[in-house]
Design a protein around this motif. Structure first.
Motif, PDB file in Angstrom:
ATOM      1  N   THR A 279       0.831  -1.206   0.000  1.00 33.40           N
ATOM      2  CA  THR A 279       0.000   0.000   0.000  1.00 33.40           C
ATOM      3  C   THR A 279       0.867   1.258   0.000  1.00 33.40           C
ATOM      4  OG1 THR A 279      -0.178  -0.182   2.417  1.00 33.40           O
ATOM      5  CG2 THR A 279      -1.969  -1.099   1.109  1.00 33.40           C
ATOM      6  N   MET A 280       1.994   1.222   0.710  1.00 28.22           N
ATOM      7  CA  MET A 280       2.886   2.376   0.695  1.00 28.22           C
ATOM      8  C   MET A 280       3.446   2.616  -0.698  1.00 28.22           C
ATOM      9  SD  MET A 280       4.971   1.960   4.299  1.00 28.22           S
ATOM     10  CE  MET A 280       5.974   3.397   3.931  1.00 28.22           C
ATOM     11  N   THR A 281       3.777   1.534  -1.399  1.00 33.04           N
ATOM     12  CA  THR A 281       4.272   1.652  -2.775  1.00 33.04           C
ATOM     13  C   THR A 281       3.184   2.202  -3.688  1.00 33.04           C
ATOM     14  OG1 THR A 281       5.754  -0.227  -2.422  1.00 33.04           O
ATOM     15  CG2 THR A 281       5.323   0.405  -4.700  1.00 33.04           C
ATOM     16  N   MET A 282       1.957   1.739  -3.481  1.00 30.64           N
ATOM     17  CA  MET A 282       0.838   2.226  -4.292  1.00 30.64           C
ATOM     18  C   MET A 282       0.615   3.724  -4.092  1.00 30.64           C
ATOM     19  SD  MET A 282      -2.067  -0.720  -3.988  1.00 30.64           S
ATOM     20  CE  MET A 282      -2.080  -2.143  -5.077  1.00 30.64           C
ATOM     21  N   PHE A 283       0.630   4.165  -2.836  1.00 38.15           N
ATOM     22  CA  PHE A 283       0.399   5.576  -2.553  1.00 38.15           C
ATOM     23  C   PHE A 283       1.550   6.429  -3.084  1.00 38.15           C
ATOM     24  CE2 PHE A 283      -2.820   4.105   0.472  1.00 38.15           C
ATOM     25  CZ  PHE A 283      -3.812   5.058   0.273  1.00 38.15           C
ATOM     26  N   TYR A 286       0.919   6.747  -6.697  1.00 39.36           N
ATOM     27  CA  TYR A 286      -0.170   7.707  -6.910  1.00 39.36           C
ATOM     28  C   TYR A 286       0.338   9.139  -6.791  1.00 39.36           C
ATOM     29  CZ  TYR A 286      -4.246  10.544  -5.676  1.00 39.36           C
ATOM     30  OH  TYR A 286      -5.189  11.532  -5.613  1.00 39.36           O
ATOM     31  N   GLY A 287       1.180   9.387  -5.779  1.00 40.15           N
ATOM     32  CA  GLY A 287       1.713  10.731  -5.600  1.00 40.15           C
ATOM     33  C   GLY A 287       2.556  11.186  -6.775  1.00 40.15           C
ATOM     34  N   VAL A 288       3.413  10.300  -7.267  1.00 41.46           N
ATOM     35  CA  VAL A 288       4.257  10.653  -8.411  1.00 41.46           C
ATOM     36  C   VAL A 288       3.404  10.828  -9.660  1.00 41.46           C
ATOM     37  CG1 VAL A 288       6.187   9.925  -9.862  1.00 41.46           C
ATOM     38  CG2 VAL A 288       6.227   9.451  -7.415  1.00 41.46           C
ATOM     39  N   ALA A 289       2.378   9.979  -9.833  1.00 41.31           N
ATOM     40  CA  ALA A 289       1.497  10.107 -10.997  1.00 41.31           C
ATOM     41  C   ALA A 289       0.726  11.412 -10.951  1.00 41.31           C
ATOM     42  CB  ALA A 289       0.524   8.924 -11.050  1.00 41.31           C
ATOM     43  N   PHE A 290       0.303  11.818  -9.775  1.00 43.25           N
ATOM     44  CA  PHE A 290      -0.395  13.101  -9.620  1.00 43.25           C
ATOM     45  C   PHE A 290       0.524  14.251 -10.010  1.00 43.25           C
ATOM     46  CE2 PHE A 290      -2.090  16.718  -7.255  1.00 43.25           C
ATOM     47  CZ  PHE A 290      -3.438  16.622  -7.533  1.00 43.25           C
ATOM     48  N   PHE A 291       1.776  14.163  -9.597  1.00 39.58           N
ATOM     49  CA  PHE A 291       2.750  15.187  -9.968  1.00 39.58           C
ATOM     50  C   PHE A 291       3.002  15.166 -11.471  1.00 39.58           C
ATOM     51  CE2 PHE A 291       7.218  16.267 -10.824  1.00 39.58           C
ATOM     52  CZ  PHE A 291       7.236  17.577 -10.395  1.00 39.58           C
ATOM     53  N   VAL A 300      11.596  14.064 -12.473  1.00 37.20           N
ATOM     54  CA  VAL A 300      11.012  13.060 -11.585  1.00 37.20           C
ATOM     55  C   VAL A 300      10.018  12.184 -12.333  1.00 37.20           C
ATOM     56  CG1 VAL A 300       9.567  12.717  -9.539  1.00 37.20           C
ATOM     57  CG2 VAL A 300      11.356  14.465  -9.535  1.00 37.20           C
ATOM     58  N   ALA A 301       9.117  12.811 -13.093  1.00 40.45           N
ATOM     59  CA  ALA A 301       8.119  12.053 -13.846  1.00 40.45           C
ATOM     60  C   ALA A 301       8.778  11.169 -14.908  1.00 40.45           C
ATOM     61  CB  ALA A 301       7.128  13.006 -14.507  1.00 40.45           C
ATOM     62  N   THR A 302       9.793  11.683 -15.563  1.00 33.26           N
ATOM     63  CA  THR A 302      10.468  10.909 -16.611  1.00 33.26           C
ATOM     64  C   THR A 302      11.148   9.676 -16.033  1.00 33.26           C
ATOM     65  OG1 THR A 302      10.852  12.928 -17.894  1.00 33.26           O
ATOM     66  CG2 THR A 302      12.186  11.008 -18.442  1.00 33.26           C
ATOM     67  N   SER A 311       5.988   2.874 -12.863  1.00 33.11           N
ATOM     68  CA  SER A 311       5.683   3.145 -14.275  1.00 33.11           C
ATOM     69  C   SER A 311       4.269   2.747 -14.661  1.00 33.11           C
ATOM     70  CB  SER A 311       6.684   2.410 -15.170  1.00 33.11           C
ATOM     71  OG  SER A 311       6.706   1.025 -14.878  1.00 33.11           O
ATOM     72  N   SER A 312       3.675   1.794 -13.937  1.00 32.10           N
ATOM     73  CA  SER A 312       2.319   1.348 -14.287  1.00 32.10           C
ATOM     74  C   SER A 312       1.292   2.460 -14.118  1.00 32.10           C
ATOM     75  CB  SER A 312       1.918   0.144 -13.434  1.00 32.10           C
ATOM     76  OG  SER A 312       1.869   0.491 -12.062  1.00 32.10           O
ATOM     77  N   MET A 313       1.579   3.433 -13.252  1.00 27.88           N
ATOM     78  CA  MET A 313       0.679   4.569 -13.082  1.00 27.88           C
ATOM     79  C   MET A 313       1.249   5.841 -13.703  1.00 27.88           C
ATOM     80  SD  MET A 313      -1.008   4.181  -9.274  1.00 27.88           S
ATOM     81  CE  MET A 313      -2.053   5.606  -9.589  1.00 27.88           C
ATOM     82  N   VAL A 314       2.566   5.993 -13.643  1.00 27.58           N
ATOM     83  CA  VAL A 314       3.172   7.247 -14.093  1.00 27.58           C
ATOM     84  C   VAL A 314       3.218   7.346 -15.613  1.00 27.58           C
ATOM     85  CG1 VAL A 314       5.232   8.696 -14.009  1.00 27.58           C
ATOM     86  CG2 VAL A 314       4.525   7.410 -11.981  1.00 27.58           C
ATOM     87  N   MET A 315       3.627   6.274 -16.296  1.00 27.99           N
ATOM     88  CA  MET A 315       3.772   6.360 -17.745  1.00 27.99           C
ATOM     89  C   MET A 315       2.452   6.636 -18.469  1.00 27.99           C
ATOM     90  SD  MET A 315       5.482   6.606 -20.430  1.00 27.99           S
ATOM     91  CE  MET A 315       7.188   6.104 -20.233  1.00 27.99           C
ATOM     92  N   PRO A 316       1.331   5.952 -18.134  1.00 26.62           N
ATOM     93  CA  PRO A 316       0.089   6.299 -18.839  1.00 26.62           C
ATOM     94  C   PRO A 316      -0.360   7.735 -18.555  1.00 26.62           C
ATOM     95  CG  PRO A 316      -0.345   4.777 -17.029  1.00 26.62           C
ATOM     96  CD  PRO A 316       1.135   4.813 -17.224  1.00 26.62           C
ATOM     97  N   VAL A 317      -0.123   8.211 -17.328  1.00 21.90           N
ATOM     98  CA  VAL A 317      -0.475   9.595 -17.008  1.00 21.90           C
ATOM     99  C   VAL A 317       0.421  10.560 -17.774  1.00 21.90           C
ATOM    100  CG1 VAL A 317      -0.514  11.309 -15.160  1.00 21.90           C
ATOM    101  CG2 VAL A 317      -1.410   9.026 -14.748  1.00 21.90           C
ATOM    102  N   ARG A 318       1.706  10.267 -17.805  1.00 24.39           N
ATOM    103  CA  ARG A 318       2.650  11.123 -18.521  1.00 24.39           C
ATOM    104  C   ARG A 318       2.342  11.147 -20.017  1.00 24.39           C
ATOM    105  NH1 ARG A 318       8.697   9.432 -19.918  1.00 24.39           N
ATOM    106  NH2 ARG A 318       9.245  11.237 -21.178  1.00 24.39           N
ATOM    107  N   ALA A 319       2.050   9.976 -20.599  1.00 21.38           N
ATOM    108  CA  ALA A 319       1.749   9.903 -22.033  1.00 21.38           C
ATOM    109  C   ALA A 319       0.434  10.601 -22.364  1.00 21.38           C
ATOM    110  CB  ALA A 319       1.690   8.445 -22.481  1.00 21.38           C
TER     111      ALA A 319
END
Length: 371
Positions: A279-283, A286-291, A300-302, A311-319
């Motif tokens: 859960t800590m990893t998930m949150f 989430y925080g990095v994806a929000f950023f 940071v996002a890259t 990457s499972s949350m950050v890359m789709p948000v970034r793309a």
């Protein structure tokens, strides 16, 4: 394989037949549709009605699809009554001292700016001064869809957080329930451990995928119905397909982690504690994806978009938030696939060795180190 499919089918039927499934899905759909329509509902009117008394129409240029309707009144009293009754948004009253604008309360800021600009332009033209419009030309990156991409990215963060966090939790609770009730011992007489685990992950993954598809369809449908879809960036089909693929990868990774950790305990009360690392990893993801939704090109996002499982949350948000080269997405996806494969093998080993050990909590290092 047949055993795994049977388990998956059981999980799907069990979940989709519950009231909680439909209630949760309905609430999520309403939330996403509401967020999608919010800019349209609260972004101000698309048209204005303006009354005229001893005045001429102005060449008002509104932003976007804003339209101006003009109504002529015989005297100021009639125009005042129309303003107070809400028949017109404002009234322009001509006189020797100039033009006055009447409104019921403070005038809408957008309308006020448009009237001021149009009146200034009319005065300049009346003085015989010829003006030419500024020619705007962008020589940098195309930013026409920047705001729309950012809004879509923020919505995607919410959707992925609800589904990628919620669905693996269902896997964990199911594993503990079967272990605590010792039903797993009976099931192992008919299916192998990997088939039971694989079927549970597959079945609940399908349930999560149903939720995702329905939510995406509702959001896109609301966008098309409200006319917001005209602002969609090019390649929307690819963006939507990418969201589905990244959800599958993220779910597979975290579901494997949830199953492995949940197999270490026998009581539902212990699930929260044993899942704390996940859960800590998930949150954190989430925080990095929000950023990343706000700053998709930041360092940071890259970096996070290449590091599983972030990457499972950050890359789709970034793309979604910014145009991203295909090779970056493919490289990130390949790394995530490797991480998922490794985690599935590790989780299968832990699950098989721990799920039959009831009673006190099993230590992870004991399971990993045993033969």
């Amino acid at each position: 394989m047949n055993g795994m499919l049977l388990v998956a089918g059981r999980e799907i039927r069990t979940q989709v037949r519950t009231k909680g499934f439909f209630v949760g899905l309905a609430v999520t759909v309403v939330l996403i549709v509401g967020i999608t329509l919010a800019p349209k509902l609260f972004g101000g009117p698309d048209s204005y009605t303006i009354g005229l008394v001893n005045s001429q129409e102005l060449a008002v240029h509104g932003g976007g699809d804003t339209e101006i309707e003009w109504r002529t009144f015989s005297d100021e009293a009639t125009a005042r009554r129309a303003v107070l009754d809400g028949d017109v948004d404002a009234a322009m009253i001509g006189g020797t001292a100039g033009i006055r604008v009447l409104s019921d309360g403070e005038i809408d800021s957008e309308l006020g700016l448009m009237l001021q600009a149009a009146h200034r332009e009319a005065q300049i033209q009346a003085a015989g001064v010829r003006t030419t419009p500024l020619s705007m030309e962008s020589i940098g990156a195309d930013t026409r869809y920047e705001e729309t991409r950012s809004q879509m990215a923020f919505m995607l963060v919410l959707i992925l957080f609800m589904l990628v966090v919620g669905t693996p939790m269902m896997v964990a609770m199911g594993v503990v329930e079967e272990k605590g009730s010792r039903i797993v011992e009976i099931l192992f007489t008919s299916v192998r451990p990997w088939q039971l685990l694989g079927g549970k992950v597959l079945g609940l993954g399908v349930v999560g995928l149903i939720n995702l598809v329905v939510v995406l369809a509702a959001g896109l449908g609301a966008a098309f119905a409200s006319g917001l879809a005209v602002d969609f960036p090019p390649g929307m089909a690819g963006i939507v397909a990418g969201i589905v693929v990244w959800f599958v990868l993220g779910y597979a990774f975290f579901a494997a982690v949830a199953a492995a950790l949940a197999s270490l305990v026998s009581r539902q009360e212990e699930v929260g504690n044993v899942l704390t690392p996940m859960t800590m990893t998930m949150f954190a993801s989430y925080g990095v994806a929000f950023f990343a939704a706000k700053e998709p090109t930041s360092l940071v996002a890259t970096i996070a978009s290449y590091v599983p499982p972030f990457s499972s949350m950050v890359m789709p948000v970034r793309a979604t938030a910014a145009a991203t080269p295909a090779w970056e997405i493919l490289l990130s996806g390949a790394l995530m696939v490797v991480a998922v494969a490794a985690m599935v093998l590790f989780a299968g080993r832990v699950y098989e060795r721990a799920v039959l050990r009831t009673g006190a909590r099993v230590r992870l290092r004991e399971v990993v180190g045993s033969r």
